[in-house]
Design a protein around this motif. Sequence first.
Motif, PDB file in Angstrom:
ATOM      1  N   SER A   1       0.834  -1.196   0.000  1.00 26.35           N
ATOM      2  CA  SER A   1       0.000   0.000   0.000  1.00 26.35           C
ATOM      3  C   SER A   1       0.869   1.245   0.000  1.00 26.35           C
ATOM      4  O   SER A   1       2.057   1.170   0.290  1.00 26.35           O
ATOM      5  N   ARG A   2       0.290   2.380  -0.340  1.00 29.74           N
ATOM      6  CA  ARG A   2       1.081   3.605  -0.298  1.00 29.74           C
ATOM      7  C   ARG A   2       1.001   4.304   1.046  1.00 29.74           C
ATOM      8  O   ARG A   2       1.537   5.390   1.232  1.00 29.74           O
ATOM      9  N   GLY A   3       0.311   3.660   2.016  1.00 29.94           N
ATOM     10  CA  GLY A   3       0.308   4.190   3.380  1.00 29.94           C
ATOM     11  C   GLY A   3      -0.775   5.213   3.631  1.00 29.94           C
ATOM     12  O   GLY A   3      -1.849   5.141   3.060  1.00 29.94           O
ATOM     13  N   PHE A   4      -0.476   6.201   4.485  1.00 30.75           N
ATOM     14  CA  PHE A   4      -1.440   7.234   4.905  1.00 30.75           C
ATOM     15  C   PHE A   4      -2.677   6.557   5.502  1.00 30.75           C
ATOM     16  O   PHE A   4      -3.796   6.725   5.024  1.00 30.75           O
TER      17      PHE A   4
ATOM     18  N   PHE B   1      -5.253  11.361  10.699  1.00 28.21           N
ATOM     19  CA  PHE B   1      -6.140  11.269   9.546  1.00 28.21           C
ATOM     20  C   PHE B   1      -7.590  11.492   9.987  1.00 28.21           C
ATOM     21  O   PHE B   1      -8.334  12.257   9.387  1.00 28.21           O
TER      22      PHE B   1
END
Lengths: 126, 328
Positions: A19-22, A29
């Motif tokens: 995944s690209r995270g965040f 968030f």
Amino acid sequence: MKKAPVTVLRLPRGPDPNSRGFDPNSPRFIALCPTSIPSSAGEGACIEEEQRSRSELRERFLRTLIKMSNKPVNFDMYEGVQVRAKFGASDIDVLNFQVSELQTPIGVQKEALLRCHDMISFSFDV
Amino acid sequence: MAMRQTPLTCSGHTRPVVDLAFSGITPYGYFLISACKDGKPMLRQGDTGDWIGTFLGHKGAVWGATLNKEATKAATAAADFSAKVWDAVTGEEVLTLAHKHIVKTVDFTQDSNSLLTAGNDKLLRIYDLNKPEAEPQEISGHTSAIKKALWCNNDQQILSAADDKTIRLWDKTSSEAVKTLTFDQAVSSMEYIPDGEILVITYGKTVAFYNAHSLDLIKTVDAPTSIHSASLHPDKDYFVAGGDDFKLYKYDYTTKEEMESYKGHFGPVHCVRFSPDGELYASGSEDGTLRLWQTAVGKTYGLWKCVLPEELASENSDAIYCPPEIKA
């Protein structure tokens, strides 16, 4: 006298390969993005309807990708480039499409990745 | 008992790390962004080095990266002739600003409303992020590629360093160059410290400190190796530098004496910056890693834990990781 190294609790966590995270569940968030859906109207009342429409469109897009599997697809790219290939799969962020038998002006590429950012549109026969 | 520095290695990049920047201190801590030739800049938690996310979208090496003070926005400069603005909470790309050549440097104003970009087209550009479609203000004058551009003096002026061996101070309103510094060799890096108005410049084996208003020289310090980047501690008692010999050097700013040097990287050090609280500094290297180093070695902070010799031997040491002895 030899110095002892400073001990550490653990090593820094590295990137997740899938995944690209965040992480949407992180406190930051949740606090700063109560809804991750950018609403064009900006009004609270419209968010539900917009969310429903976005879900429908997303589902349609994903079903299109499924339907496209192993079918010949025509891609219209920037710089007037048009190529045809057999569609394999998309990556999770829809950044790259895996294709085979990519027909290019310089020959047929057996396996290739097409960058989605380079595409304007693509079409195939259902 | 004196402790030996244990740097924390942040892996994940697959090519040299060429730039890094910290955010300010936010209610969620502070953050670190790294620019890498692999085209995938990464956001990390500043005090631990934990990866938070990767900004995906650039199609070429990313040469510059920055965060706004609140760490809500990120900006990147890349070899694909674009600068991009990102939402640093969701990782989404917010804006792509097309340029006519490789973009090398990006910097937000304090209020995050404007973005300064510069690169190989020798122009400084100022974008209004509230009106991104509008033409940017352009400032010309440099005769070669611009390596670094920074806002200074309350965002009223701009400092730029270019391959034409000059550093120029520009007035934002008039677009005119107010002062120029000329060097014998290209400047490798520049850091602006608003509190105290100090400019840290590196060139050759020298770390130089200037007054950011007058561009008067404060002092220079010579290092044992060609220096690529240096950073001054927020309290202005130390500065750190790194370059060709892979080591990190720590100096006393007042006396100019070299205090310590640390091995760890497996390639030249390209960038080094102190964290906003001064407790650690981060370095980026040709070896593709970022390393976090303690300012006060042995202090309990972030992932570092001060352990007394008796504790190490006891049964409570399970949770503590003792790094293996690495002979450099």
